[in-house]
Scaffold this active site. Structure first.
Site, PDB file in Angstrom:
ATOM      1  CG  HIS A  85      -4.548  -2.676  -7.268  1.00 33.88           C
ATOM      2  ND1 HIS A  85      -5.322  -1.937  -6.404  1.00 33.88           N
ATOM      3  CD2 HIS A  85      -3.338  -2.803  -6.662  1.00 33.88           C
ATOM      4  CE1 HIS A  85      -4.625  -1.651  -5.313  1.00 33.88           C
ATOM      5  NE2 HIS A  85      -3.411  -2.154  -5.453  1.00 33.88           N
ATOM      6  CG  ASP A 164      -4.571  -4.269   2.259  1.00 33.64           C
ATOM      7  OD1 ASP A 164      -3.467  -4.841   2.301  1.00 33.64           O
ATOM      8  OD2 ASP A 164      -4.795  -3.319   1.510  1.00 33.64           O
ATOM      9  NE  ARG A 171       3.126  -6.174   2.799  1.00 36.99           N
ATOM     10  CZ  ARG A 171       2.545  -5.893   1.619  1.00 36.99           C
ATOM     11  NH1 ARG A 171       1.304  -5.471   1.560  1.00 36.99           N
ATOM     12  NH2 ARG A 171       3.201  -6.046   0.496  1.00 36.99           N
ATOM     13  CB  SER A 186      -1.681  -6.403   0.037  1.00 39.61           C
ATOM     14  OG  SER A 186      -1.952  -5.031  -0.092  1.00 39.61           O
ATOM     15  CE  LYS A 190      -5.338  -2.508  -1.891  1.00 43.71           C
ATOM     16  NZ  LYS A 190      -4.290  -3.087  -1.091  1.00 43.71           N
TER      17      LYS A 190
HETATM   18  N1  URA Z   1      -0.403  -2.494  -3.858  1.00 46.44           N
HETATM   19  C1  URA Z   1      -1.119  -2.997  -2.817  1.00 46.44           C
HETATM   20  O1  URA Z   1      -2.291  -2.701  -2.664  1.00 46.44           O
HETATM   21  N2  URA Z   1      -0.506  -3.844  -1.978  1.00 46.44           N
HETATM   22  C2  URA Z   1       0.787  -4.214  -2.109  1.00 46.44           C
HETATM   23  O2  URA Z   1       1.268  -4.997  -1.316  1.00 46.44           O
HETATM   24  C3  URA Z   1       1.520  -3.682  -3.200  1.00 46.44           C
HETATM   25  C4  URA Z   1       0.905  -2.812  -4.057  1.00 46.44           C
END
Ligand code: URA
Length: 443
Positions: A85, A164, A171, A186, A190
């Protein structure tokens, strides 16, 4: 019993929220009893006042428990689950290369990504620019994908981290992205809900990152990795440069094209290199190997795999499983991209060497061109953006393009052109400007 405005007020006045208060707000936001305007006010209070480690952990737990957690126990001893990620940037597209590379290495990749966020692009918007490609599916469908294909590009849904899904969209349009606590919760909600055995985190710093200062990015990397390790996942994090866009293209469909090129043996070297290194790091971590030697060893394997063409086949197989047409992915037949935007050069106004790029402005320009959302309900134009970007350290002559802009001619793009012009700083011709290093540090 809690009252939403009292919880917001407490954080507004720099108080510390209890785990129960945070749980109340997240649960209420997901079930609809707390409206978006109250959640926006709380997000802004968190942004302004911060969350300490305990509050961040409570937020993370509340977000994970808002939905289901994937359970891979039936594959125990047979499959290893990994993911990557990124904290986000401009032209940041490595997921499309990394997922098939890791599957080619024998790993399983349940990759749940996000849409565009703030000035940055999102994997889901990129993939959904491919005609027919769908990412938001129910959990049984996603499980079937994982079972049969060992990977799937997925999204937050009403079942999987719904907190999320809702908070991310909020956001995006309320200037509450750049908060360490909110980003940590966030991303890690995930990732932890995916239950991976190993995870690599690509944490960006520089002018196009949410955490532009290196020390802030490092603190974020440490918080992300600590949350992953606390959940029993082998985590490795890289601090990578976002002082210029990654690759030479940015914009949803244009980035897909760049990744398809990489998967077919061409494409920009920085994006290829970063994809290989991140894949190598998580493949090594999955085997319990850490450190630069372990990454180098796995890197050689990844490089061979990429040249074998197998990852391209896996990407195509995955895309077709998710609704795309094979024809649209071949190099000869990318006509779903061509002709959807007008291509005009952004010309250099003087001779020089690219010294600096205000990368955030390039992301804002794409948003302004119609490639991102200003309101949650906005429909994006996936074809706008830029290609053939001149990178830091490269020379340009007056009148030559700094990049090619892919625009929607029905919009007034004059402000965008001005913003882009102002985003490039040129040093005098002959100046020695070093290209930017890709990876600064591994944690
Ligand atoms: N990627 C995400 O999934 N969440 C964030 O807040 C920033 C980048």
């Amino acid at each position: 019993m809690f009252i939403a405005q009292e919880v917001i007020r407490k954080k507004r006045d720099a108080g510390k929220l209890s785990s129960a208060e945070i749980q109340f707000m997240i649960k209420g936001f997901v079930d609809g009893s707390i409206p978006e305007y109250q959640m926006s006010a709380l997000a802004m209070s968190i942004f302004m006042r911060g969350f300490d480690a305990e509050e961040t952990a409570s937020l993370l737990n509340a977000m994970i428990s808002s939905g289901v957690k994937y359970d891979w126990s039936k594959y125990k001893g047979q499959r290893t689950f990994v993911d990557k990620h990124s904290t986000g940037g401009v032209g940041d597209k490595t997921s499309l290369v990394i997922l098939p590379l890791l599957v080619a290495d024998g790993l399983d990749v349940p990759m749940i990504s996000g849409r565009g966020l703030g000035h940055t692009g999102g994997t889901l918007d990129k993939l959904e620019s491919i005609p027919g490609f769908r990412t938001r599916v129910d959990t049984p469908t996603y499980m079937k994908w994982m079972d049969e294909n060992h990977a799937g590009f997925g999204a937050q849904t009403d079942e999987f981290v719904p907190a999320d899904k809702k908070l991310y969209a909020l956001r995006d349009v309320t200037a509450t992205v750049e908060s360490r606590a909110l980003i940590t919760a966030s991303i890690m909600s995930k990732k932890i809900a995916e239950s991976p055995d190993a995870l690599v985190l690509d944490v960006k710093f520089g002018s196009g990152a949410f955490m532009s200062k290196y020390e802030d990015a490092k603190a974020l990397a440490e918080a992300l990795a600590a949350a992953g390790r606390a959940a029993g996942c082998k985590c490795v994090a890289a601090l990578t440069n976002m002082d210029e866009p990654l690759g030479r293209s940015a914009g949803n469909a244009l980035e897909v094209e760049e990744c398809l090129d990489i998967l077919q043996g061409a494409g920009p070297s920085d994006t290829k290199e970063l994809s290989l290194r991140l894949s190598a790091a998580v493949a090594a971590a999955a085997r319990g190997e850490f450190g630069l030697d372990a990454i180098d060893k796995a890197y050689a394997r990844m490089k061979n795999l990429l040249s074998s063409g197998k990852p391209f086949e896996i990407f195509c197989r995955t895309a077709v499983m998710q609704g795309a047409r094979l024809d649209d992915l071949e190099r000869k037949s990318r006509n779903w991209i061509d002709g959807n935007a007008k291509i005009v050069p952004l010309v250099a106004l003087a001779d020089g060497v690219v010294e600096q790029i205000q990368t955030r402005n390039l992301g804002i320009a794409i948003l302004e061109m119609g490639g991102g959302r200003k309101r949650t309900e906005d429909v994006i134009n996936p074809f706008v953006g830029f290609t053939q970007l001149r990178k830091v350290g490269e020379s340009v002559r007056k009148g030559e393009p700094l990049c090619m802009m892919h625009i929607d001619p029905s919009r007034d793009n004059s402000a965008v052109e001005k913003l882009l012009q102002e985003s490039f700083t040129l040093a005098p011709t002959g100046s020695k400007i070093e290209p930017l290093p890709l990876i600064k540090e591994w944690l």
